[in-house]
Design a protein around this motif. Structure first.
Motif, PDB file in Angstrom:
ATOM      1  N   GLU A 187      -5.217  -9.504 -17.330  1.00 58.09           N
ATOM      2  CA  GLU A 187      -3.946  -8.789 -17.265  1.00 58.09           C
ATOM      3  C   GLU A 187      -3.856  -7.940 -16.014  1.00 58.09           C
ATOM      4  O   GLU A 187      -2.786  -7.472 -15.634  1.00 58.09           O
ATOM      5  N   HIS A 188      -4.999  -7.728 -15.349  1.00 59.32           N
ATOM      6  CA  HIS A 188      -5.020  -6.930 -14.129  1.00 59.32           C
ATOM      7  C   HIS A 188      -5.215  -7.804 -12.894  1.00 59.32           C
ATOM      8  O   HIS A 188      -5.588  -7.301 -11.836  1.00 59.32           O
ATOM      9  N   ASP A 189      -5.012  -9.090 -12.999  1.00 59.65           N
ATOM     10  CA  ASP A 189      -5.063  -9.982 -11.841  1.00 59.65           C
ATOM     11  C   ASP A 189      -4.066  -9.475 -10.801  1.00 59.65           C
ATOM     12  O   ASP A 189      -2.875  -9.373 -11.072  1.00 59.65           O
ATOM     13  N   PRO A 190      -4.519  -9.118  -9.561  1.00 56.20           N
ATOM     14  CA  PRO A 190      -3.604  -8.519  -8.594  1.00 56.20           C
ATOM     15  C   PRO A 190      -2.483  -9.449  -8.181  1.00 56.20           C
ATOM     16  O   PRO A 190      -1.366  -8.998  -7.939  1.00 56.20           O
ATOM     17  N   VAL A 191      -2.763 -10.742  -8.066  1.00 57.11           N
ATOM     18  CA  VAL A 191      -1.696 -11.663  -7.675  1.00 57.11           C
ATOM     19  C   VAL A 191      -0.644 -11.733  -8.763  1.00 57.11           C
ATOM     20  O   VAL A 191       0.554 -11.613  -8.533  1.00 57.11           O
ATOM     21  N   ALA A 192      -1.124 -11.889 -10.005  1.00 56.12           N
ATOM     22  CA  ALA A 192      -0.175 -11.987 -11.115  1.00 56.12           C
ATOM     23  C   ALA A 192       0.576 -10.685 -11.310  1.00 56.12           C
ATOM     24  O   ALA A 192       1.781 -10.669 -11.547  1.00 56.12           O
ATOM     25  N   THR A 193      -0.155  -9.553 -11.206  1.00 54.70           N
ATOM     26  CA  THR A 193       0.473  -8.264 -11.473  1.00 54.70           C
ATOM     27  C   THR A 193       1.444  -7.878 -10.385  1.00 54.70           C
ATOM     28  O   THR A 193       2.582  -7.507 -10.646  1.00 54.70           O
ATOM     29  N   MET A 194       1.004  -7.970  -9.114  1.00 56.18           N
ATOM     30  CA  MET A 194       1.879  -7.513  -8.046  1.00 56.18           C
ATOM     31  C   MET A 194       3.067  -8.423  -7.845  1.00 56.18           C
ATOM     32  O   MET A 194       4.128  -7.990  -7.432  1.00 56.18           O
ATOM     33  N   SER A 195       2.904  -9.713  -8.130  1.00 58.85           N
ATOM     34  CA  SER A 195       4.014 -10.627  -7.907  1.00 58.85           C
ATOM     35  C   SER A 195       5.217 -10.273  -8.772  1.00 58.85           C
ATOM     36  O   SER A 195       6.339 -10.628  -8.456  1.00 58.85           O
ATOM     37  N   LYS A 196       4.979  -9.543  -9.856  1.00 65.16           N
ATOM     38  CA  LYS A 196       6.097  -9.101 -10.689  1.00 65.16           C
ATOM     39  C   LYS A 196       6.922  -8.031  -9.981  1.00 65.16           C
ATOM     40  O   LYS A 196       8.061  -7.791 -10.315  1.00 65.16           O
ATOM     41  N   HIS A 197       6.289  -7.367  -8.982  1.00 64.74           N
ATOM     42  CA  HIS A 197       6.933  -6.210  -8.384  1.00 64.74           C
ATOM     43  C   HIS A 197       7.336  -6.432  -6.936  1.00 64.74           C
ATOM     44  O   HIS A 197       8.290  -5.838  -6.473  1.00 64.74           O
ATOM     45  N   THR A 198       6.607  -7.286  -6.196  1.00 66.68           N
ATOM     46  CA  THR A 198       6.914  -7.412  -4.783  1.00 66.68           C
ATOM     47  C   THR A 198       8.263  -8.047  -4.531  1.00 66.68           C
ATOM     48  O   THR A 198       8.805  -7.927  -3.447  1.00 66.68           O
ATOM     49  N   SER A 199       8.813  -8.764  -5.518  1.00 65.75           N
ATOM     50  CA  SER A 199      10.158  -9.293  -5.327  1.00 65.75           C
ATOM     51  C   SER A 199      11.176  -8.154  -5.291  1.00 65.75           C
ATOM     52  O   SER A 199      12.262  -8.320  -4.777  1.00 65.75           O
ATOM     53  N   ARG A 200      10.802  -6.983  -5.879  1.00 64.56           N
ATOM     54  CA  ARG A 200      11.650  -5.797  -5.756  1.00 64.56           C
ATOM     55  C   ARG A 200      11.040  -4.922  -4.654  1.00 64.56           C
ATOM     56  O   ARG A 200      11.273  -5.131  -3.499  1.00 64.56           O
ATOM     57  N   SER A 201      10.257  -3.928  -5.039  1.00 62.37           N
ATOM     58  CA  SER A 201       9.707  -3.017  -4.051  1.00 62.37           C
ATOM     59  C   SER A 201       8.317  -2.569  -4.469  1.00 62.37           C
ATOM     60  O   SER A 201       8.057  -2.311  -5.650  1.00 62.37           O
ATOM     61  N   THR A 202       7.443  -2.489  -3.487  1.00 60.10           N
ATOM     62  CA  THR A 202       6.099  -1.984  -3.701  1.00 60.10           C
ATOM     63  C   THR A 202       5.809  -0.983  -2.604  1.00 60.10           C
ATOM     64  O   THR A 202       6.195  -1.191  -1.449  1.00 60.10           O
ATOM     65  N   ILE A 203       5.135   0.097  -2.949  1.00 59.89           N
ATOM     66  CA  ILE A 203       4.736   1.064  -1.934  1.00 59.89           C
ATOM     67  C   ILE A 203       3.220   1.249  -1.985  1.00 59.89           C
ATOM     68  O   ILE A 203       2.646   1.461  -3.055  1.00 59.89           O
ATOM     69  N   LEU A 204       2.579   1.068  -0.844  1.00 58.07           N
ATOM     70  CA  LEU A 204       1.164   1.368  -0.689  1.00 58.07           C
ATOM     71  C   LEU A 204       1.095   2.764  -0.091  1.00 58.07           C
ATOM     72  O   LEU A 204       1.607   2.986   1.015  1.00 58.07           O
ATOM     73  N   PHE A 205       0.470   3.704  -0.787  1.00 60.61           N
ATOM     74  CA  PHE A 205       0.478   5.079  -0.291  1.00 60.61           C
ATOM     75  C   PHE A 205      -0.932   5.663  -0.319  1.00 60.61           C
ATOM     76  O   PHE A 205      -1.877   5.040  -0.796  1.00 60.61           O
ATOM     77  N   ASN A 206      -1.033   6.885   0.224  1.00 53.91           N
ATOM     78  CA  ASN A 206      -2.323   7.566   0.341  1.00 53.91           C
ATOM     79  C   ASN A 206      -3.299   6.672   1.101  1.00 53.91           C
ATOM     80  O   ASN A 206      -4.445   6.486   0.702  1.00 53.91           O
ATOM     81  N   ALA A 207      -2.806   6.115   2.199  1.00 55.09           N
ATOM     82  CA  ALA A 207      -3.587   5.172   2.998  1.00 55.09           C
ATOM     83  C   ALA A 207      -3.706   5.669   4.434  1.00 55.09           C
ATOM     84  O   ALA A 207      -2.958   6.537   4.888  1.00 55.09           O
ATOM     85  N   ASN A 208      -4.649   5.108   5.145  1.00 56.06           N
ATOM     86  CA  ASN A 208      -4.794   5.329   6.582  1.00 56.06           C
ATOM     87  C   ASN A 208      -4.279   4.064   7.255  1.00 56.06           C
ATOM     88  O   ASN A 208      -5.000   3.087   7.398  1.00 56.06           O
TER      89      ASN A 208
END
Length: 535
Positions: free
Chosen positions: A12-33
């Motif tokens: 259920e935590h597969d990153p491809v499966a999980t993120m693909s539900k959201h990247t079609s809308r919006s995803t933010i990567l934060f607290n990064a360098n």
């Protein structure tokens, strides 16, 4: 960084499966360098992704509203996905499946014999199958000579064995393999190639130079299943190293290679974005002939193994002129000084500096390049795609060769990135995998340190800064590959192709850069390798 956790595929935590539900809308990567590698070398803290592209690059965690998938990177470093503008992906896949005879594994011909004998004893292989081995370096073997057919026959009596040199420019065949491909006492090598012969009998010793393509044409073609395995194996190696775009620089590529990659992409077997160089002898396809695959440069190789240049100067000028006139980029493989000079002069005969520069014509390797030759390359309007990691992986070989010869090349001029940059040449880094290390971080470390595997410094005058080295595999590689509008830096509108590193390369000891862990690789904003926190 203790809140990073491993995510397994299919869970259920597969990153491809999980993120693909959201990247079609919006995803933010934060607290990064975020090292953008844009024109200002700006550093940010967050990236907003929409529909696989970068919408905004943020200096603070802002504009986060309901519906955004927020991923806390806990200070990890984000770079544009690495670009490898010169590699051989399917050959890499084959090499990773072959018997390993590289200097890290074998130190003598006796050990090569042992490695191949062990493979020959594998009951899963038919005695009619070819045994493939690769990676040897005669100068780093105890015997300081090439293995030959007698050695391979001792390892696998009666078997067809092909042992490839680590450089990709030499091959050794067993007696059965020589018979299978039709090489005998009266055989004539193809132009630019060499068949080594016993000085007393004239019989082939089994050692061949610049005959890789000729041999492949006479060996059984890999099945579809085997090619799929090679593609998946290479894809895994690239994405694990943070590579999101790669150019297949095969000199014999045709449009069929593009179709092959298209099918593999459609089946999810090959994940980096592929560009395919094409042979000047083939039909140049239209842009629609390979969905998901970019048409690359026309590839020409200058060989010098037989003591004569092939092709000759007039032929080279003609081939370049035809491709240039058709509006195609041209990439010329040139290793030795003589070949590099010939390539530069041939391009100058085709067009003036601005005409050559406008097409972004390029020299592949320019391995031996004194400052005067670097200036000649720059004056011709040419770019160079070099391989800094060869200093790391092959540096001890170069030192050994210099010590055992009277004179030889000045090691300062090998893969002379600084000289080329100082001359005003645009320079990109690449792997030439499987003939060099796949990981760009190894090339970046070598460009910054000029240290070999043993730690010996080779041409320290050629060191460059960490930011210059990072750009070799980012925006400069994208520009040389004619895809700077889409990839190579982290800027709004470009594809969300990223590599996430545990440490910033500029914040570790320069000799530790290659050991930085790749935490995740993203293509179109979706993880294709590694794990991400916060999911």
């Amino acid at each position: 960084m203790n809140n990073w956790h491993r995510i397994t595929r299919g869970s259920e935590h597969d990153p491809v499966a999980t993120m693909s539900k959201h990247t079609s809308r919006s995803t933010i990567l934060f607290n990064a360098n975020v090292l953008t590698l844009d024109g200002r070398d700006a550093v940010a803290t967050a990236v907003l992704i929409e529909n696989g592209r970068i919408k905004r690059v943020l200096s603070e965690y802002e504009d986060l509203r309901r519906g955004y998938q927020a991923i806390d990177l806990d200070g990890a470093t984000v770079l544009p996905g690495f670009i490898d503008p010169h590699a051989h992906p399917l050959a890499l896949g084959a090499a990773l499946r072959a018997v390993d005879c590289s200097p890290m594994v074998v130190k003598s011909i006796a050990q090569i014999v042992g490695q191949i004998a062990e493979a020959a004893a594998d009951s899963r292989e038919s005695s009619a199958d070819w045994i493939r081995a690769r990676g040897y370096d005669e100068l780093l073997l105890a015997e300081r000579r090439h293995p030959n057919a007698v050695d391979l026959d001792r390892a696998a009596p009666g078997r067809m064995v092909r042992l490839s040199h680590g450089s990709g420019h030499g091959e050794v065949l067993s007696s059965a393999a020589l018979d299978a491909v039709g090489i005998h006492k009266d055989s004539t090598p193809p132009p630019g190639a060499t068949i080594e012969r016993d000085p007393n009998t004239g019989e082939p010793t089994g050692v061949l130079f610049e005959m890789g393509g000729w041999l492949s044409d006479r060996m059984p073609r890999p099945s579809g299943d085997v090619l799929n395995d090679y593609a998946e194996t290479a894809s895994t190696a690239f994405i694990a190293a943070g590579v999101t775009s790669v150019t297949d620089a095969g000199r014999d590529n045709t449009v069929d290679r593009m179709h092959l990659y298209s099918a593999m992409i459609a089946e999810g077997r090959f994940l980096p974005r592929p560009t395919v160089m094409l042979s000047p002898d083939g039909v140049y396809p239209n842009l629609e002939s390979g969905p998901g695959v970019r048409v690359g440069a026309t590839k020409i190789a200058i060989t010098f193994s037989s003591g004569e240049m092939h092709p000759d100067f007039e032929t080279l000028v003609e081939i370049i002129s035809v491709a240039h006139g058709a509006g195609h980029q041209v990439a010329v493989h040139a290793v030795e000084i003589e070949a590099v000079v010939m390539a530069a002069e041939a391009f100058s005969a085709v067009g003036n500096r601005s005409q050559i520069a406008d097409r972004r014509h390029r020299i592949e390797h320019a391995s031996d390049c004194p400052p005067a030759i670097a200036k000649m390359i720059a004056s011709a309007g040419l770019s160079v795609v070099t391989q800094p990691a060869f200093i790391y992986e092959r540096g001890d070989r170069y030192v050994s060769a210099l010590k055992s010869s009277a004179g030889g090349s000045d090691l300062t001029h090998l893969y002379a990135t600084k000289s080329l940059l100082d001359a005003g040449t645009t320079v990109a880094g690449s792997s030439d995998a499987p003939f060099g290390p796949t990981a760009p971080l190894t090339g970046i470390q070598a460009a910054v340190t000029r240290r070999s595997l043993s730690g010996e410094r080779i041409g320290p005058e050629q060191t460059i800064s960490i930011r210059e080295a990072l750009r070799l595999y980012g925006p400069i590689a994208a520009w040389i590959d004619l895809q700077e509008a889409d990839v190579g830096s982290i800027e709004p509108g470009k594809r969300a192709d990223f590599v996430v590193l545990e440490r910033e390369p500029g914040e570790v000891e320069s000799t530790d850069i290659s050991g930085i862990r790749v935490l995740a690789t993203l293509v179109d904003g979706e993880p294709v390798f590694g794990s991400l926190p916060g999911l």
